[in-house]
Design a protein around this motif. Structure first.
Motif, PDB file in Angstrom:
ATOM      1  N   SER A   1       7.975  -7.184  -0.060  1.00  0.00           N
ATOM      2  CA  SER A   1       7.568  -7.670   1.256  1.00  0.00           C
ATOM      3  C   SER A   1       7.812  -9.174   1.373  1.00  0.00           C
ATOM      4  CB  SER A   1       6.085  -7.354   1.495  1.00  0.00           C
ATOM      5  OG  SER A   1       5.633  -7.930   2.693  1.00  0.00           O
TER       6      SER A   1
ATOM      7  N   SER B   1       7.006  -6.249   6.343  1.00  0.00           N
ATOM      8  CA  SER B   1       5.627  -5.870   6.037  1.00  0.00           C
ATOM      9  C   SER B   1       5.577  -4.862   4.892  1.00  0.00           C
ATOM     10  CB  SER B   1       4.965  -5.258   7.274  1.00  0.00           C
ATOM     11  OG  SER B   1       5.548  -4.005   7.577  1.00  0.00           O
ATOM     12  N   ARG B   2       4.441  -4.811   4.214  1.00  0.00           N
ATOM     13  CA  ARG B   2       4.252  -3.821   3.157  1.00  0.00           C
ATOM     14  C   ARG B   2       4.313  -2.413   3.733  1.00  0.00           C
ATOM     15  NH1 ARG B   2      -0.921  -5.474  -0.331  1.00  0.00           N
ATOM     16  NH2 ARG B   2      -0.321  -3.565  -1.440  1.00  0.00           N
TER      17      ARG B   2
END
Length: 258
Positions: free
Chosen positions: A189, A195-196
């Motif tokens: 990330s 984003s994760r």
């Protein structure tokens, strides 16, 4: 034996055992052992396992000095290796370059579609309109006969001298940041600025590799020196993990190839 394994990841045990078998073969048969092409992590493991062993030495060759994928030659200490012992062939792909643009993934896919293992060929390089790749000599005749198309483009192969392999132009950006943990989803990330939630399914669907091996666990722990690649986002390397900050976050340095 456990003292050897403890220096490597658990999933690398099988390859370590293979290297030990290669070494034993050289010792018992008093003759060199030539491997297929190895990625940089595998080369590192081979060098570490063989080390400065007095009976067995190891050298690597992939065409020219700066190649990434190389064949390893393990040999008795009295043996003097020559470039010829690595049995390499360099091909240049001839195609209608004025009308067609080829990409790395297309050339790789065309080679793989012939039923050839990835370990039978090394680096694929592009320089302007020139496309070249190096392969194991034992498959060169087969390629000349059967490697006729890349995508919809008709191609032929022309053998070249190894010293004519195009230089690799590597351009990367160095980035320094901090992360809360060394989990693959956290590192990925931060490296790729996504984003994760977005990178986690990429990992679980087999689209992320660490050290050229697919990793499908989001909690896989990255280490200094690991090379990451995410399909569609490119490749990067964790070049340094510089301890923790006052806020208990890891400070990492990584290179992202453009």
């Amino acid at each position: 034996m456990d003292h050897l394994y403890q220096h490597f990841r658990r999933e690398e045990k099988h390859f370590i055992d293979q290297v030990l078998q290669w070494k034993e073969s050289v010792i018992t048969q008093y003759s060199p052992k030539l491997t297929d092409f190895l990625d940089p992590r595998e080369q590192e493991i081979v060098f570490s396992v063989i080390g400065d062993h007095s009976e067995v030495k190891v050298s690597f060759q992939g065409g020219v000095l700066d190649t990434e994928r190389k064949r390893a030659l393990l040999y008795p200490d009295y043996f003097q290796p020559e470039n010829e012992d690595f049995k390499l062939t360099l091909f240049e792909v001839k195609y209608a370059s004025k009308f067609i643009t080829l990409q790395h993934r297309q050339v790789l896919g065309a080679l793989m579609s012939l039923g050839i293992k990835r370990s039978k060929f090394g680096d694929i390089r592009f320089s302007n309109e020139t496309v070249q790749f190096v392969c194991a000599r034992e498959i060169s005749d087969y390629l000349i006969t059967n490697f006729l198309e890349v995508g919809r483009a008709k191609v032929t192969l022309k053998e070249k001298e190894l010293n004519e392999f195009s230089p690799q132009a590597e351009v990367y950006q160095e980035i320094v940041t901090t992360v809360s943990s060394l989990r693959l989803d956290v590192i990925g990330s931060a490296v790729y600025n996504i984003s994760r939630q977005k990178i986690q399914p990429l990992i679980t669907n087999g689209l992320v590799k660490v050290n050229w091996k697919t990793v499908e666990s989001v909690s896989f722990e990255c280490r200094e020196g690991d090379t990451l690649s995410v399909r569609g986002y490119g490749r990067s390397k964790v070049t340094a993990i510089e301890g923790k900050t006052k806020k208990d976050r890891f400070r990492i340095v990584f290179h992202v190839w453009k």
